[in-house]
Design an enzyme around this catalytic site. Structure first.
Site, PDB file in Angstrom:
ATOM      1  CB  ILE A  67      -0.815   0.022   1.276  1.00  9.68           C
ATOM      2  CG1 ILE A  67      -1.554  -1.165   1.605  1.00  9.68           C
ATOM      3  CG2 ILE A  67      -1.820   1.261   1.189  1.00  9.68           C
ATOM      4  CD1 ILE A  67      -2.303  -1.611   2.835  1.00  9.68           C
ATOM      5  CB  CYS A  68       1.529   3.703  -2.424  1.00  7.42           C
ATOM      6  SG  CYS A  68       2.104   5.489  -2.600  1.00  7.42           S
TER       7      CYS A  68
END
Ligand SMILES: [Zn+2]
Ligand SMILES: [Zn+2]
Ligand SMILES: [Zn+2]
Ligand SMILES: [Zn+2]
Ligand SMILES: [Zn+2]
Ligand SMILES: [Zn+2]
Ligand SMILES: [Zn+2]
Lengths: 485, 157
Positions: free
Chosen positions: B95-96
């Site tokens: 996840i960014c």
């Protein structure tokens, strides 16, 4: 028999020990006259207390500084609180009630340790990312916060009692019966629960009488009650499983055990199981005589002790009288002695009797003085203790009141703010209503319609004070017009 | 000290979570204080994630909460747990999100707040796509998620 003029102070111990031991049913409230005060409060205890007192103080000082602090380190983040802690007192980092709270420049509160830790990783306020360049200025939180935290009730991990958080240290160091303290034997480096300190060192190994396993004396009762493999046995009489170490206790209540009638000492020879004793009680031949004899026995005991008390008192009085007589004789002889010595006729026997007399009087007086002094110091220390307690109580009581006042104040401020806002709103509303009415009236009914309306508009733009004044009469309006023209 | 703080803090969080878990979140496992799994659903009727449940894996270092936990989506066949379609979520589950980076993280955040952030991140999304260069990234990346220097293109999504 002591010499006739021996003052009482010479024998206080034997006397009062006699009293306390010989009068078990008799509360001595009135001491025999002329008893020095040290004999009043049982000298047994007094002496013990006095000789031990300095030792106790030394111990406390020693342990306070080093040993207890290390062994009984309080982990404030692992405490169990008696009630749910107010959200506002919870540190957002460690999620428990603040420990040593500090405020950041941006007015956010954290535990001192938590914020220091967080700033090592990132030098911004964890709450609002406000930069807090190192070294950050952290101020101790407001006293109200600290007081609230101090008064939170926590559970003592040793005895499970609830104490205010600020008092936990004191509780563990001085009062907690279950807290570990150094073994009373200075040579023994182990620790023992405070309630067992009076029993001396219990760290020697002894064999369990049931399984013969070797355990420390201090752990033996627990072993015998909980973990010993041989701890249980069947009662010979009722067959239930009982703990070996509790056998005597059980025998005192086992319903199947054969016991004698309760009036056995008055001659009843009946014996039966304890459970059936009640039946026998109803038909025992001694059921009427027994209680009677019991009462009589008690009466006799009381009388005996009274007699003993009176005898002692009488002896004491006798001695006192003799002492007083001796004093008189002494002063009398003293003057005689001077006379005689000037006449060089001193009889040896007389001088020998005079000297010890005056010495013993002095000693007696000194003793009295010492006793008084001791009592005064006892009283003053009791007073200081009481004072301390009262201050503490006062403090504990005022803190919640202070908090309540602060809360009420803020509530009151809020309410007044609301009222002010509401008043303003009402005023504006009224104003708006008036304006509307005026405008409506000017357009509708006025004879000089166009002139009047334009004038009021100019007026309105020109001065706000006119706007605020209540509706003007057409008269003043025309007057204004005239003056302007 | 750091170890015990992490453990204590996580045990507090766990107690709170097991007491009342917020809507759309289910604690799957939390056997120790190093790794937890939580199932997450999107609360509103976003057609992209309708009737889907996603599985999050949290890895805590002993510096938690001073350092962020490592949070990734994991995929599973039974029960079906896909990786949600999102322009900031790589197909390998990474996840960014700046909240999970060293600079976006703050120790006042917690497991629950991370989950809620992810929920709202999914709720607000309308693009059915992966981040740019997803295939290449997934094929080559051997770094741990927290060590990757993401460029947070736009924080609005
Ligand atoms: Zn702040
Ligand atoms: Zn904290
Ligand atoms: Zn205690
Ligand atoms: Zn010992
Ligand atoms: Zn045993
Ligand atoms: Zn029995
Ligand atoms: Zn009987």
């Amino acid at each position: 028999m002591p010499p006739p003029n021996t003052p009482v102070a010479h024998t206080p111990r034997s006397l009062s020990v006699d009293f306390t031991e010989s009068l078990p049913f008799h509360n001595i409230t009135v001491p025999p006259p002329n008893t020095p005060s040290s004999a009043l409060d049982s000298p047994h205890h007094n002496r013990q207390y006095r000789s031990r007192a300095p030792q106790v103080v030394e111990e406390a000082v020693e342990t306070d500084s080093s040993e207890i602090d290390e062994s009984q380190h309080i982990d404030y983040r692992a405490l169990t609180y008696a009630d749910t802690v107010n959200e506002n007192l919870i540190c957002p980092i460690c999620k428990v009630a603040f420990v040593d709270p500090v405020d950041t420049e941006c007015e956010h509160t954290f535990c001192k340790e938590c914020i220091a830790h967080a700033l090592e990783h990132n030098d911004v306020c964890p709450f609002d990312r406000n930069p807090l360049p190192q070294p950050a200025t952290l101020t101790r939180s407001h006293k109200i916060v600290i007081n609230q935290l101090d008064s939170l009730l926590v559970e003592c991990s040793s005895c499970r009692a609830h104490v205010p958080r600020s008092m936990l240290r004191n509780h563990l160091d001085r009062y907690c019966k279950e807290a570990l303290v150094d073994c009373p034997d200075k040579g023994c480096l182990q620790q023992v629960r405070r309630k067992l300190v009076d029993q001396g060192c219990l760290h020697n190994n002894i064999a369990c009488p049931d399984c013969e396993g070797i355990h420390q004396e201090v752990a033996m009762s627990k072993h015998r009650e909980e973990s010993c493999e041989e701890r249980q046995r069947q009662c010979d009489h009722c067959g239930t499983n009982i703990l070996r170490c509790k056998q005597t206790q059980h025998e005192e209540e086992c319903v199947e055990l054969i016991v004698p009638c309760i009036w056995v000492q008055y001659g009843c020879e009946h014996q039966c199981k304890r459970g059936e004793l009640n039946l026998h009680k109803l038909e025992c031949n001694f059921r009427l005589m027994g209680p009677m004899a019991d009462i009589l026995r008690k009466e006799i005991q009381t009388l005996q002790s009274d007699v003993r008390y009176l005898t002692d008192k009488e002896q004491l009085q006798e001695r006192r009288i003799k002492f007083l007589e001796g004093g008189q004789r002494e002063s009398h002889r003293h003057s005689n002695y001077e006379e005689w010595s000037s006449q060089a006729l001193t009889p040896l026997a007389d001088s020998a009797q005079v000297e010890p007399l005056s010495e013993s009087t002095n000693e007696y007086l000194l003793n009295l003085l010492g006793d008084q002094e001791r009592r005064i110091s006892q009283l003053s220390s009791a007073l200081t203790e009481l004072e301390g307690k009262q201050t503490m109580m006062l403090f504990n009581e005022t803190v919640p009141i202070k908090n309540q006042i602060a809360e009420l104040q803020s509530n009151q401020q809020m309410t007044s703010m609301h009222i002010r806002w509401f008043m303003n709103w009402r005023k504006e509303d009224q104003l708006r209503l008036q304006q509307q009415q005026r405008r409506f009236g000017g357009g509708g009914g006025c004879a000089g319609g166009s002139g009047g309306a334009s004038e009021s508009e100019v007026d309105g733009g020109g001065s706000s004070s006119e706007l605020a004044t209540p509706r003007r009469s057409p008269d003043s309006l025309t007057r204004g017009l005239v003056t302007k023209l | 000290m750091a170890t015990t703080l992490a453990t204590k803090r996580l045990s507090k969080e766990l107690a709170k979570i097991t007491d009342i878990m917020p809507d759309g979140l289910t604690l799957v496992s939390a056997t120790d204080f190093t790794s937890w799994t939580i199932d997450l659903t999107v609360l509103d009727a976003n057609p992209l994630y309708l009737n889907q449940t996603f599985r999050l894996k949290f890895l805590f270092s002993d510096k938690y909460p001073m350092e962020p936990p490592e949070v990734v989506f994991v995929s599973l066949h039974e029960p079906p747990r896909p990786i949600p379609m999102h322009p900031h979520i790589y197909s390998n589950g990474i996840i960014c999100l700046d909240l999970l980076g060293q600079n976006g993280w703050s120790p006042v955040q917690n497991v629950q707040s991370i989950c809620v952030s992810l929920q709202s991140m999914l709720t607000g999304n309308s693009k059915n796509e992966r981040p740019e260069g997803d295939t290449a990234f997934v094929a080559t990346n051997r770094q741990r998620p927290r060590d990757i220097n993401f460029y947070y293109h736009d924080d609005k999504v």
